[in-house]
Design an enzyme around this catalytic site. Structure first.
Site, PDB file in Angstrom:
ATOM      1  N   GLU A 157       0.495  60.680  19.409  1.00 45.30           N
ATOM      2  CA  GLU A 157      -0.598  61.976  19.594  1.00 45.30           C
ATOM      3  C   GLU A 157      -0.666  63.253  18.382  1.00 45.30           C
ATOM      4  OE1 GLU A 157       0.995  63.326  23.161  1.00 45.30           O
ATOM      5  OE2 GLU A 157       0.513  61.221  24.181  1.00 45.30           O
ATOM      6  N   GLU A 262       0.493  52.388  27.463  1.00 43.22           N
ATOM      7  CA  GLU A 262       0.529  52.997  28.777  1.00 43.22           C
ATOM      8  C   GLU A 262      -0.735  52.955  29.227  1.00 43.22           C
ATOM      9  OE1 GLU A 262       1.477  56.980  27.112  1.00 43.22           O
ATOM     10  OE2 GLU A 262       3.025  56.674  24.979  1.00 43.22           O
TER      11      GLU A 262
HETATM   12  C1  XIL Z   1       5.610  60.877  30.474  1.00 47.72           C
HETATM   13  C2  XIL Z   1       6.072  60.753  31.258  1.00 47.72           C
HETATM   14  O1  XIL Z   1       5.719  59.172  32.114  1.00 47.72           O
HETATM   15  C3  XIL Z   1       6.689  61.820  32.221  1.00 47.72           C
HETATM   16  O2  XIL Z   1       7.395  61.469  33.369  1.00 47.72           O
HETATM   17  C4  XIL Z   1       6.952  63.047  31.302  1.00 47.72           C
HETATM   18  O3  XIL Z   1       7.363  64.452  32.084  1.00 47.72           O
HETATM   19  C5  XIL Z   1       6.183  63.536  30.909  1.00 47.72           C
HETATM   20  O4  XIL Z   1       5.669  62.676  30.274  1.00 47.72           O
HETATM   21  N1  XIL Z   1       2.261  60.076  27.015  1.00 47.72           N
HETATM   22  C6  XIL Z   1       3.424  59.797  26.537  1.00 47.72           C
HETATM   23  C7  XIL Z   1       4.381  59.566  27.267  1.00 47.72           C
HETATM   24  O5  XIL Z   1       3.156  59.269  25.106  1.00 47.72           O
HETATM   25  O6  XIL Z   1       5.773  59.836  26.672  1.00 47.72           O
HETATM   26  C8  XIL Z   1       3.409  60.795  28.640  1.00 47.72           C
HETATM   27  O7  XIL Z   1       4.749  60.161  29.604  1.00 47.72           O
HETATM   28  C9  XIL Z   1       2.277  59.964  28.886  1.00 47.72           C
HETATM   29  C10 XIL Z   1       1.448  60.464  27.785  1.00 47.72           C
END
Ligand code: XIL
Length: 341
Positions: A157, A262
């Site tokens: 990001e 994701e």
């Molecule tokens: C999220 C997790 O799923 C949660 O448990 C945590 O509280 C916050 O992070 N983008 C990403 C992930 O790259 O690491 C994130 O994961 C979701 C958005």
């Protein structure tokens, strides 16, 4: 193992699974030969405390990502203290189940302690000191799992929605080349590991342009970048098929692989959800923020199944460049979206 005769049939298997139908095959077998199918796993699943979740992962998936346990704040909470226990269990879980194991992530502006950017007087570090800290962290973490973790989200990001570089502490202290340095260090720590740039909303035009520029620059500087991860925090309308295709094709043209890193599809009506995957944008939980608290109406379940079939239709069309599709969370109950992000 059942092989599907057409892409559409394989895509339909996902739709069938999301409808809870009795599946003829597993997700990983349905897509065998096209791309790996993954899930983000949490601490309880890897530790065996969620036995049902762990069994589901072992049966259905052939790659895993760590939902939180390898993030800086978890694995390296204090300057001189690493917490490898949960990360070790994560890697052991993947090895036991013969899976491709992903590392998530090394350099990010979120879930990173404030001390990382400060000296012991709480003053901001200078460029050299922060580069040294980044190098130590990457050598220690990537080095520990060398040859076992197959690919790393090296930088997560780094872009704003308009495609410009995010002014994170990494950028402000080190300067523009912090991303290149992170890739250099990760390659030094494990020359065989695949290395990824990972971000959300890359299906939007301006951010896609920024990411293409970033990858082009990284490649020109000699970075060993294997793939771009499109996070895939989608909803029933976004991204459109055309946007999804454009993003995949833009990176294919640069000679890197693409993964959906994701995936989740938010079914909440637009008024009830945040228009971003920014983890800091947590909505205030309101009594009416989930109209489906008592269950998902069949019409929405059908729309979700159709949507999965549509998305997987695109992934299959470009399977030559897609390395993996990873769902963010094993079940709806595990989803980070339950905090209404
Ligand atoms: C999220 C997790 O799923 C949660 O448990 C945590 O509280 C916050 O992070 N983008 C990403 C992930 O790259 O690491 C994130 O994961 C979701 C958005």
């Amino acid at each position: 193992m059942i092989r599907f005769r057409s892409f559409a049939a394989a895509a339909a298997a996902v739709a069938a699974l999301s409808l809870g139908a009795r599946a003829q095959t597993t997700l990983k077998d349905a897509y065998h030969g096209f791309f790996r199918i993954g899930a983000a796993v949490n601490t309880r699943q890897c530790a065996g405390q969620d036995a049902a979740g762990a069994a589901l992962v072992a049966a259905q998936f052939n790659t895993i990502s760590p939902e939180n346990d390898l993030k800086w704040e978890r694995i390296h909470p204090q300057p001189d203290a690493y917490n490898f226990g949960p990360a070790d269990q994560y890697v052991q879980f993947g090895e036991k189940n013969h899976m491709f194991i992903v590392g998530h992530n090394l350099v990010w502006h979120s879930q990173v302690p404030r001390w990382v950017f400060q000296d012991d007087q709480a003053k901001p570090l200078d460029r050299d000191a922060l580069l040294k800290r980044m190098h130590d962290h990457i050598m220690t973490v990537v080095g520990r799992y060398k040859g076992r973790i197959g690919g790393w989200d090296v930088v997560n990001e780094a872009l704003n929605e308009d495609g410009t570089p995010r002014r994170s502490p990494w950028l402000q202290i080190i300067g523009d080349d912090y991303i290149q340095k992170a890739f250099e260090y990760a390659h030094e720590a494990d020359p065989q590991a695949e290395l990824y740039y990972n971000d959300y909303n890359l299906e939007n035009d301006a951010k896609l342009k920024g990411a293409v520029e970033l990858v082009r620059k990284l490649k020109a500087a000699g970075a060993h970048i294997t793939a771009v991860g499109l996070q895939g925090h989608d909803n029933l309308e976004w991204p459109t098929v055309a946007q999804q295709e454009a993003a995949i094709l833009a990176f294919k043209a640069l000679g890197v692989k693409v993964s959906i890193s994701e995936l989740d599809v938010d079914v909440l009506p637009a008024a009830n959800r945040q228009p971003t995957a920014d983890v800091s944008a947590t909505a205030v939980a309101a009594a009416n923020s989930n109209p489906y608290a008592a269950g998902l109406p069949d019409s929405v379940q059908q729309a979700l199944a159709k949507r999965y079939a549509e998305l997987f239709g695109v992934f299959l069309k470009y399977h030559d460049v897609m390395s993996r599709v990873t769902f963010w969370g094993v079940t709806d109950g595990d989803s980070w979206k339950n905090d209404l992000n």
